[in-house]
Design an enzyme around this catalytic site. Sequence first.
Site, PDB file in Angstrom:
ATOM      1  N   GLU A  41      59.122  92.373-173.200  1.00  0.00           N
ATOM      2  CA  GLU A  41      60.189  92.402-172.212  1.00  0.00           C
ATOM      3  C   GLU A  41      61.430  91.662-172.715  1.00  0.00           C
ATOM      4  OE1 GLU A  41      60.774  91.616-167.461  1.00  0.00           O
ATOM      5  OE2 GLU A  41      59.845  90.004-168.635  1.00  0.00           O
ATOM      6  N   TRP A  87      58.044  96.935-165.078  1.00  0.00           N
ATOM      7  CA  TRP A  87      59.264  97.381-164.411  1.00  0.00           C
ATOM      8  C   TRP A  87      59.112  98.750-163.749  1.00  0.00           C
ATOM      9  CZ3 TRP A  87      63.710  95.062-163.089  1.00  0.00           C
ATOM     10  CH2 TRP A  87      63.997  93.823-163.674  1.00  0.00           C
ATOM     11  N   CYS A 107      66.766  87.459-161.073  1.00  0.00           N
ATOM     12  CA  CYS A 107      66.121  86.261-160.512  1.00  0.00           C
ATOM     13  C   CYS A 107      66.322  85.088-161.469  1.00  0.00           C
ATOM     14  CB  CYS A 107      64.643  86.524-160.285  1.00  0.00           C
ATOM     15  SG  CYS A 107      64.303  87.808-159.061  1.00  0.00           S
ATOM     16  N   ASP A 144      59.010  83.715-157.819  1.00  0.00           N
ATOM     17  CA  ASP A 144      57.658  83.997-157.347  1.00  0.00           C
ATOM     18  C   ASP A 144      56.717  83.143-158.190  1.00  0.00           C
ATOM     19  OD1 ASP A 144      55.129  85.012-156.923  1.00  0.00           O
ATOM     20  OD2 ASP A 144      55.598  87.041-157.595  1.00  0.00           O
TER      21      ASP A 144
END
Length: 298
Positions: free
Chosen positions: A64, A86, A180, A203
Site C-alpha cells: 500500500e 481498498w 485519515c 480506527d
Amino acid sequence: MTSHAEQDYLDLMRRVWREGDERIDRTGVGTRALFGATLRFDLSDGTVPILTTKRVFWKTAVRELLWFLTGDTNIRPLVAQGVHIWTDWPLDRFRRETGEAIDRDAFEARILADDGFAARWGDLGPVYGRQWVAWPDGKGGTINQIAALVDGLRRNPASRRHIFTGWNVADLDRMALPPCHMTYQYQVADGRLSGILYQRSCDLGLGFAFNIFEAALLLRMLAQICDLEPGEIVWMGGDVHVYLNHGHLVEEQLARTPRPFPRLDLARRPDTIFDYRFEDVVVTGYDPHPAIAAPVAV
C-alpha cells in the site's frame, strides 16, 4: 514509563473502549471515541512497530505504501498483487449505482480483466498518493510533495517546514475516503530523522496497525535516502475510536502480552525515494500472537 511501547497502545485502546463517548458515526456502525492522543515509538535500534498482540499483515502495508508513492489512485495495481484493503469502497459504490449484487471476488476479477471497467469503477478519486506526489498547483501543473520533502531534508535539515499532507480541501468531495493519516512532519537532530504523523481519525482496532507501521517504514526510507539515521516516530490522533462491533477484538488483544518488536532492514539503497521495491523491505524476528478477524466499516 512502560517497558514496551505496544503497551501504551493497548492502554489507549482500553481507555477508549471503557471511557469513550459512544455515538453513531458516518458508517452507521457506531464507535466509542476519545479526542486527542499521542504515542511514541523509538526506531533508533532498528526495530519497527508492527503490533505483536495480533498478527499484522505487514506485507500488504508495504504494498500500500509503495502504491501511494506512485501517485496511482486506482485499485487495479493493488488487486493484481492480491491486496484487497481498498476494494470495499469502489465495490460499495458499484452496488449502489448499478443495483448489481456482485461479490468482491467477481468485482476484482472484472477490474483485472476489463480496462474500461477498471477505469470506471476502480478509481478512488484523488486520494493519498495523488496528493502526495501530484498536488494541483492552481496553474495547470502539480507539486510533488515527497520529492520536495527529500530535497528540503538534504538542503536545509534545520528547517521547520519538512511537512507533507493529503488534506486538500478542494478535492475532499471527490475522494472515496478523505485522508485519515493526513499530515506528516519531520525533524533532523544530531543526524537523526524523527517524524510526526497526525491522524484526524483513527480506527484503533484495524487501521492503527497499518498506519504506524507505514509511517515508520516511510521514515526509514526517507532517512536512508537522505543519509540520516532513524530517530523516533510520534503518532498523534484526533478522533481516536473503536467500532462497537470490535468488542471481541478489544478483549482478545487486551488479554495478550506484547512481544518484542521485529527488526526492519532495507536491502538496498535505490536512486530515489520512488524506486523502492517490495523486496527491499526485510522484516525479521516477527513473532506475533494470532490474527483477530474483525469487519471493516465502509
